[in-house]
Structures are given as structure tokens and as C-alpha cells.
Design a protein around this motif. Structure first.
Motif, PDB file in Angstrom:
ATOM      1  N   HIS A 208      -4.124  -9.037  -9.260  1.00  0.00           N
ATOM      2  CA  HIS A 208      -3.972 -10.218  -8.854  1.00  0.00           C
ATOM      3  C   HIS A 208      -5.149 -10.653  -8.070  1.00  0.00           C
ATOM      4  N   MET A 209      -6.368  -9.979  -8.145  1.00  0.00           N
ATOM      5  CA  MET A 209      -7.554 -10.031  -7.359  1.00  0.00           C
ATOM      6  C   MET A 209      -8.510 -10.889  -8.675  1.00  0.00           C
ATOM      7  N   ARG A 210      -9.488 -11.892  -7.927  1.00  0.00           N
ATOM      8  CA  ARG A 210     -10.206 -12.623  -8.814  1.00  0.00           C
ATOM      9  C   ARG A 210     -11.764 -12.482  -8.534  1.00  0.00           C
ATOM     10  N   TRP A 211     -12.457 -11.812  -9.346  1.00  0.00           N
ATOM     11  CA  TRP A 211     -13.813 -11.510  -9.028  1.00  0.00           C
ATOM     12  C   TRP A 211     -14.753 -11.933 -10.112  1.00  0.00           C
ATOM     13  N   VAL A 222     -18.314 -14.345  -4.363  1.00  0.00           N
ATOM     14  CA  VAL A 222     -19.151 -13.226  -4.726  1.00  0.00           C
ATOM     15  C   VAL A 222     -20.356 -13.192  -4.025  1.00  0.00           C
ATOM     16  N   SER A 223     -21.005 -14.386  -3.526  1.00  0.00           N
ATOM     17  CA  SER A 223     -22.106 -14.548  -2.782  1.00  0.00           C
ATOM     18  C   SER A 223     -21.768 -13.813  -1.438  1.00  0.00           C
ATOM     19  N   LYS A 224     -20.631 -13.960  -0.785  1.00  0.00           N
ATOM     20  CA  LYS A 224     -20.187 -13.122   0.300  1.00  0.00           C
ATOM     21  C   LYS A 224     -20.237 -11.695   0.336  1.00  0.00           C
ATOM     22  N   ILE A 225     -19.781 -11.277  -1.076  1.00  0.00           N
ATOM     23  CA  ILE A 225     -19.705  -9.917  -1.149  1.00  0.00           C
ATOM     24  C   ILE A 225     -21.059  -9.224  -1.174  1.00  0.00           C
ATOM     25  N   TYR A 226     -22.135  -9.990  -1.951  1.00  0.00           N
ATOM     26  CA  TYR A 226     -23.310  -9.608  -1.966  1.00  0.00           C
ATOM     27  C   TYR A 226     -24.076  -9.623  -0.739  1.00  0.00           C
ATOM     28  N   GLU A 227     -23.810 -10.505   0.093  1.00  0.00           N
ATOM     29  CA  GLU A 227     -24.537 -10.733   1.272  1.00  0.00           C
ATOM     30  C   GLU A 227     -23.976  -9.543   2.323  1.00  0.00           C
ATOM     31  N   ALA A 228     -22.510  -9.250   2.228  1.00  0.00           N
ATOM     32  CA  ALA A 228     -22.152  -8.164   3.049  1.00  0.00           C
ATOM     33  C   ALA A 228     -22.543  -6.799   2.561  1.00  0.00           C
ATOM     34  N   LEU A 242     -13.236  -3.312  -2.241  1.00  0.00           N
ATOM     35  CA  LEU A 242     -11.671  -3.174  -1.454  1.00  0.00           C
ATOM     36  C   LEU A 242     -11.959  -3.092  -0.146  1.00  0.00           C
ATOM     37  N   LYS A 243     -13.013  -2.077   0.394  1.00  0.00           N
ATOM     38  CA  LYS A 243     -12.751  -1.607   1.569  1.00  0.00           C
ATOM     39  C   LYS A 243     -13.274  -3.077   2.562  1.00  0.00           C
ATOM     40  N   PHE A 244     -14.351  -3.849   2.040  1.00  0.00           N
ATOM     41  CA  PHE A 244     -14.917  -4.939   2.685  1.00  0.00           C
ATOM     42  C   PHE A 244     -13.485  -5.897   3.009  1.00  0.00           C
ATOM     43  N   LEU A 245     -13.069  -6.172   1.691  1.00  0.00           N
ATOM     44  CA  LEU A 245     -11.854  -6.954   1.828  1.00  0.00           C
ATOM     45  C   LEU A 245     -10.829  -6.579   2.784  1.00  0.00           C
ATOM     46  N   ALA A 246     -10.576  -5.483   2.880  1.00  0.00           N
ATOM     47  CA  ALA A 246      -9.529  -4.971   3.633  1.00  0.00           C
ATOM     48  C   ALA A 246      -9.729  -4.951   5.142  1.00  0.00           C
ATOM     49  N   SER A 250     -10.097 -12.475   6.486  1.00  0.00           N
ATOM     50  CA  SER A 250     -10.373 -14.055   6.013  1.00  0.00           C
ATOM     51  C   SER A 250     -10.557 -14.100   4.910  1.00  0.00           C
ATOM     52  N   GLU A 251     -11.044 -13.019   3.873  1.00  0.00           N
ATOM     53  CA  GLU A 251     -11.318 -13.015   2.705  1.00  0.00           C
ATOM     54  C   GLU A 251     -10.089 -12.871   1.601  1.00  0.00           C
ATOM     55  N   GLU A 252      -8.918 -12.289   2.273  1.00  0.00           N
ATOM     56  CA  GLU A 252      -7.914 -11.868   1.451  1.00  0.00           C
ATOM     57  C   GLU A 252      -7.339 -13.085   0.698  1.00  0.00           C
ATOM     58  N   ARG A 253      -7.611 -14.303   1.204  1.00  0.00           N
ATOM     59  CA  ARG A 253      -7.072 -15.504   0.150  1.00  0.00           C
ATOM     60  C   ARG A 253      -7.654 -15.564  -1.020  1.00  0.00           C
ATOM     61  N   ARG A 254      -8.926 -14.838  -1.204  1.00  0.00           N
ATOM     62  CA  ARG A 254      -9.271 -14.686  -2.706  1.00  0.00           C
ATOM     63  C   ARG A 254      -8.746 -13.627  -3.391  1.00  0.00           C
ATOM     64  N   VAL A 255      -8.223 -12.369  -2.486  1.00  0.00           N
ATOM     65  CA  VAL A 255      -7.572 -11.375  -3.285  1.00  0.00           C
ATOM     66  C   VAL A 255      -6.377 -11.738  -3.584  1.00  0.00           C
ATOM     67  N   GLY A 256      -5.754 -12.520  -2.947  1.00  0.00           N
ATOM     68  CA  GLY A 256      -4.466 -12.625  -2.982  1.00  0.00           C
ATOM     69  C   GLY A 256      -4.022 -13.861  -3.911  1.00  0.00           C
ATOM     70  N   LYS A 257      -5.094 -14.593  -4.273  1.00  0.00           N
ATOM     71  CA  LYS A 257      -4.970 -15.779  -4.900  1.00  0.00           C
ATOM     72  C   LYS A 257      -4.442 -15.555  -6.412  1.00  0.00           C
ATOM     73  N   GLU A 258      -3.560 -16.174  -6.903  1.00  0.00           N
ATOM     74  CA  GLU A 258      -3.046 -15.771  -8.441  1.00  0.00           C
ATOM     75  C   GLU A 258      -3.917 -16.647  -9.105  1.00  0.00           C
ATOM     76  N   CYS A 259      -4.267 -15.897 -10.217  1.00  0.00           N
ATOM     77  CA  CYS A 259      -5.391 -16.327 -11.099  1.00  0.00           C
ATOM     78  C   CYS A 259      -4.814 -16.300 -12.485  1.00  0.00           C
TER      79      CYS A 259
END
Length: 267
Positions: A208-211, A222-228, A242-246, A250-259
């Protein structure tokens, strides 16, 4: 006749390092500048370098890949990709813009490769551990074709396809449909009666995750992931994402977004 087989195994796969060491495995990363939804996306910056280079860095960490070739088109818009590859000492092959299958085949025709790894340039979070796992799955199980993208348990953006060089030659000689010429591998995976096909699955369903990077919102994510993560660990893996997202709800909208998956064994 060869039988279509589903293999569901990430952990506990019996290793056979010696046979793999005797084989040559070449990765081909297809990339172009003229994306319709996000033009020039492969050259968008991630921590000071083009997105394509950040993906190449990650792919090169795979233990089982002997050589990486960037396959782009001979269109003038892709000149910058050849310049980048030359500057970074990465092999680059340029061929037909629309017949990507022929481009792939010509890119590796002098490499004497046993297996080909197909990657696409919209996956800057590619995980070298996942790439190695799919390669080993294909070879350990004596498959003609293996992927983690069908019946996927992986985030969209970690897609890997591995197939024998002979399959690629067959496809380039016999494929006729436009979809087969554009997407490289349909000729192979659409013939389970001819080729031994396997699917590689993870222990947890993260499909369900979109990377991947296809639109502006993907690039922003993806930019936020790299910056972090990048400054502290240039070799960050999927588990770190996955640890960062957990830890950042606030970023979980991207994880849970259906693609909508780009992959189907039936198209």
C-alpha cells in the motif's frame, strides 16, 4: 513444458553462493527525461545530486550485480543523461526511444551476461538488499524470470525484475505487440507455459506504500526522506524509511495512500 510456479520466500532461502559467483549479472536501469507527468524528474535534485545518480549509488551497493548500464534514448533531450553517466564513469547505452526492448537487448549484447536485472529510473529509494534477494531467488530456484512486483508485498518503488539473457534475446526476436516493445518483459511473463516464472514476496505486506516518483507529490515525499536520513546514513535502507515514517505521523498519508499498481501479470 515448464510450469508457472509461485515462490513465497524471503527468509530461510537456501543459499548457493558458488553458482552465482560463476554467473555474470548485469543490471540495466532505463531512464529518460521526457516524462509526461513530471518532465525531467530523473534530474531533479536530491541532497545536491540528480535523482538518477542517487538511485545509481544505491543500486551499485548490490553485492550480486557485476555491472550497471544506464539505457536511455537517442533523443536529444536525453543528452544530459549520457553526460552524467560519463562524468560518473557509468556505462550508458542510447537507443530507440519507443522500442525499449530493443534498447535493452542492444545495451547488453556484448556483455556475455547470464542474467539481466531490469530497473527503472523513477525509484530513488531502491534497496540493494531487495535487489540481491530477488536475484538470488531467481538463480536459487532455477527460474527464467523472477520479480517482486507481481503479487507484491513491497512498496511501489522497490520493483526488481530478474531474467535470463536468453529470455531477453527471445523477446527481442519474437515480440510484436507495442506493449511488449515498450515494457520489455511482458513477452516473457505472459508465457508461463514457456518460461519458468516465480514471484518473490516479503514477510510483511507493504504494497500500500508509494515510494516511486511519478508526480510532484511523489518527489516531495522522497525529498523529505532524503533530507531526514541521507546526511546521517548515506546507505539508509527500507527499514530506516519505515522507522522514520513510524516516528513522523504527518507522513503517514503517503504510506497509507492507495496507489494503483503499474504491474499486472495479465496486461
Amino acid at each position: 513444458r515448464r510450469r508457472h510456479t509461485r515462490y513465497i520466500s524471503v527468509t530461510g532461502v537456501q543459499t548457493c553462493a558458488l553458482p552465482i559467483l560463476k554467473m555474470k549479472i548485469v543490471a540495466v536501469l532505463q531512464a529518460r527525461m521526457n516524462s509526461s507527468r513530471l518532465p525531467g524528474k530523473v534530474f531533479k535534485p536530491l541532497c545536491g545530486e540528480p535523482m538518477l545518480w542517487r538511485q545509481i549509488e544505491r543500486v551499485l551497493r548490490a553485492d550480486l550485480i557485476d555491472k550497471l548500464i544506464v539505457a536511455t534514448s537517442d533523443d536529444a533531450s536525453d543528452d544530459v543523461l549520457e553526460v552524467l553517466c560519463n562524468d560518473k564513469h557509468i556505462a550508458c547505452y542510447r537507443g530507440d526511444l519507443d522500442n525499449v526492448l530493443d534498447r535493452f537487448c542492444r545495451a547488453v549484447e556484448h556483455e556475455e551476461a547470464d542474467y539481466i536485472v531490469r530497473l527503472t529510473g523513477d525509484c530513488p529509494l531502491a534497496d540493494h538488499e531487495v535487489i540481491d534477494q530477488v536475484i538470488r531467488h531467481c538463480i536459487d530456484n532455477d527460474l527464467d524470470y523472477s520479480t517482486n512486483a507481481f503479487e507484491s508485498t513491497f512498496p511501489d518503488g522497490l520493483d526488481v525484475e530478474v531474467f535470463s539473457y536468453q529470455c531477453l534475446v527471445d523477446a527481442n526476436m519474437e515480440a510484436k505487440l507495442p506493449s511488449q516493445l515498450e515494457h520489455v518483459t511482458p513477452f516473457i511473463y505472459q508465457q508461463p507455459q514457456r518460461y519458468k516464472i516465480g514471484y518473490f514476496r516479503g514477510d510483511e505486506d507493504l504494497s500500500h506504500m508509494r515510494w516511486t516518483v511519478d508526480v510532484k507529490e511523489d518527489y516531495e515525499f522522497v525529498s523529505k526522506i532524503y533530507e531526514a536520513l541521507f546526511d546521517n546514513n548515506r546507505d539508509f535502507l527500507s527499514i530506516d524509511i519505515l522507522k522514520f515514517l513510524a516516528e513522523n505521523r504527518s507522513e503517514e498519508r503517503r504510506v497509507g495512500k492507495e496507489c494503483r499498481s503499474r504491474w499486472s501479470p495479465y496486461h
